[in-house]
Write an enzyme that holds these catalytic residues in place. Structure first.
Site, short mmCIF file in Angstrom:
data_model
loop_
_atom_site.label_atom_id
_atom_site.label_comp_id
_atom_site.label_asym_id
_atom_site.label_seq_id
_atom_site.Cartn_x
_atom_site.Cartn_y
_atom_site.Cartn_z
N HIS A 58 0.89 -1.17 0.00
CA HIS A 58 0.00 0.00 0.00
C HIS A 58 0.92 1.22 0.00
O HIS A 58 1.57 1.51 0.99
CB HIS A 58 -0.88 -0.02 1.23
N ASN A 104 0.62 4.30 0.29
CA ASN A 104 0.37 5.39 1.23
C ASN A 104 0.67 4.98 2.67
O ASN A 104 0.38 5.73 3.60
CB ASN A 104 -1.07 5.88 1.13
N CYS A 105 1.25 3.81 2.85
CA CYS A 105 1.55 3.30 4.19
C CYS A 105 3.06 3.40 4.43
O CYS A 105 3.86 2.84 3.67
CB CYS A 105 1.10 1.85 4.30
N SER A 106 3.44 4.08 5.50
CA SER A 106 4.87 4.26 5.78
C SER A 106 5.58 2.93 6.05
O SER A 106 6.71 2.73 5.62
CB SER A 106 5.07 5.22 6.95
N ASN A 116 6.11 1.16 2.72
CA ASN A 116 7.20 1.81 1.98
C ASN A 116 8.56 1.48 2.59
O ASN A 116 9.53 1.28 1.86
CB ASN A 116 6.97 3.33 1.92
#
Length: 116
Positions: free
Chosen positions: A9, A11-13, A16
């Protein structure tokens, strides 16, 4: 050699960070954007087997569908939870990284190093 996949995902830190750790270790995984291409209940069952976890253990309890769909109900069976997760992939904890017969939940991100 088994290929590596990440259920990602962007948008997930944490997701990433796991992707970054893989790349730092010269691993370019196959990226599966599971919110856009949700896994089937059967695929989720396979992932859970590789993780050694139950569906309840990878449910994101703070997401709105969790309470709306009454997923806290202990009587809800595994198969029903898998179906709901497939229909509402935001409920799947992330990231999940697989390599051959093994998988790991990247929380904390350093867990992924166990697969390398």
């Amino acid at each position: 050699m088994d290929s590596t996949e990440i259920y990602h995902h962007p948008n997930c830190s944490k997701s990433n960070k796991v992707l970054e750790l893989l790349r730092e270790n010269n691993i370019e995984p196959n990226i599966i954007y599971y919110l856009e291409d949700p896994p089937s209940p059967e695929l989720l069952k396979d992932l859970l087997k590789k993780l050694g976890l139950t569906a309840r253990e990878i449910l994101r309890k703070k997401e709105e569908p969790y309470s709306v769909l009454n997923l806290e109900n202990p009587a809800m069976e595994e198969e029903s939870i898998l179906k709901v997760m497939s229909e509402n992939p935001i409920l799947i904890e992330r990231p999940i990284v697989t390599k051959g017969p093994k998988a790991i939940l990247g929380r904390p991100p350093e867990n992924v190093l166990q697969l390398i």
